[in-house]
Write an enzyme that holds these catalytic residues in place. Structure first.
Site, PDB file in Angstrom:
ATOM      1  N   HIS A  36      -3.860  -4.516  -0.476  1.00  0.00           N
ATOM      2  CA  HIS A  36      -3.485  -5.161   0.783  1.00  0.00           C
ATOM      3  C   HIS A  36      -3.567  -6.684   0.609  1.00  0.00           C
ATOM      4  O   HIS A  36      -4.644  -7.260   0.720  1.00  0.00           O
ATOM      5  CB  HIS A  36      -4.422  -4.734   1.910  1.00  0.00           C
ATOM      6  CG  HIS A  36      -4.201  -3.344   2.389  1.00  0.00           C
ATOM      7  ND1 HIS A  36      -3.255  -3.021   3.334  1.00  0.00           N
ATOM      8  CD2 HIS A  36      -4.794  -2.179   2.034  1.00  0.00           C
ATOM      9  CE1 HIS A  36      -3.282  -1.724   3.552  1.00  0.00           C
ATOM     10  NE2 HIS A  36      -4.206  -1.186   2.775  1.00  0.00           N
ATOM     11  N   CYS A  67       0.839  -1.195   0.000  1.00  0.00           N
ATOM     12  CA  CYS A  67       0.000   0.000   0.000  1.00  0.00           C
ATOM     13  C   CYS A  67       0.881   1.255   0.000  1.00  0.00           C
ATOM     14  O   CYS A  67       1.620   1.481  -0.952  1.00  0.00           O
ATOM     15  CB  CYS A  67      -0.989  -0.039   1.164  1.00  0.00           C
ATOM     16  SG  CYS A  67      -2.372   1.134   0.961  1.00  0.00           S
ATOM     17  N   GLU A 123      -2.704  -8.925   2.622  1.00  0.00           N
ATOM     18  CA  GLU A 123      -3.112  -9.531   3.889  1.00  0.00           C
ATOM     19  C   GLU A 123      -4.616  -9.431   4.120  1.00  0.00           C
ATOM     20  O   GLU A 123      -5.151 -10.055   5.046  1.00  0.00           O
ATOM     21  CB  GLU A 123      -2.346  -8.892   5.058  1.00  0.00           C
ATOM     22  CG  GLU A 123      -2.800  -7.521   5.492  1.00  0.00           C
ATOM     23  CD  GLU A 123      -2.326  -6.374   4.610  1.00  0.00           C
ATOM     24  OE1 GLU A 123      -2.574  -5.212   4.978  1.00  0.00           O
ATOM     25  OE2 GLU A 123      -1.720  -6.636   3.541  1.00  0.00           O
TER      26      GLU A 123
END
Length: 201
Positions: A181, A78, A183
């Site tokens: 992102h 990011c 994750e």
């Protein structure tokens, strides 16, 4: 071991949790020695580019990051991806790490909501190790108001949001960046992180 760089501007815990889930040994750290001893590095980031660069400068880790990124797998996530470029124009002109050539500019898309927030499909442009095993219906999660401007050779994947938005960038060697992102991007994101961990020699 993967070192997740803790410099005060990162969404570090969700990244650490994803690495734990995948079975990778990892550490959250703000110590130069840990970065030197790690097998791979991740630079997360949320917030504004100038303040993040100031935090990095205050951390005293920039010289170590610049050296280590040339010799081991390095992933910016990011805002951490945006910091890889030469400079940003977020609020003010501000120099970045310069690990990938390009700039970061405000997204200005007619009739579309900014910030760009939500799930978008990855469009593959150039092969790189992080997209191995992904299919043509791979979606990832974005939250950002600025985007990279760089050469096509440095873009592995992009998404369409009014115009083309670089989503996964790389320098052709050890440095990678994800505007989204991973994750928070379900199985696709975990696959990307798994591929990154697989670069460890």
């Amino acid at each position: 071991m993967i070192a997740v760089i803790d410099y005060g501007a990162g969404n570090i815990f969700s990244v650490k949790n994803a690495l734990d889930y995948l079975g990778f040994e990892s550490i959250l750290t703000d110590k130069s020695e840990d970065l030197k001893n790690a097998d791979a590095l991740i630079l997360p980031g949320v917030g504004a580019f100038p303040s993040a660069m100031k935090m990095l400068e205050k951390s005293g880790l920039i010289d170590t990051i610049m050296t280590q990124a040339k010799s081991k797998p390095f992933l910016g996530i990011c805002l951490g991806m945006q910091l890889l470029f030469d400079k940003s124009y977020e609020f003010e002109e501000c120099s970045g790490l310069g690990l990938i050539s390009g700039t970061v500019d405000k997204m200005e898309e007619d009739n579309l909501i900014i910030p760009h927030m939500g799930w978008n499909k990855l469009e593959m442009l150039n092969e790189c190790p992080l997209i191995h095993g992904l299919n043509e219906e791979s979606y990832v999660y974005f939250v950002h108001s600025y985007k990279a401007k760089c050469e096509d050779k440095n873009i592995s994947a992009y998404c369409n949001y009014g115009s083309r938005v670089p989503a996964l960038v790389y320098d052709g060697s050890t440095v990678y960046g994800a505007q989204f992102h991973p994750e928070k991007s379900g199985e696709t994101g975990l696959k990307i992180l798994k591929n990154f961990g697989g670069l460890i020699k």
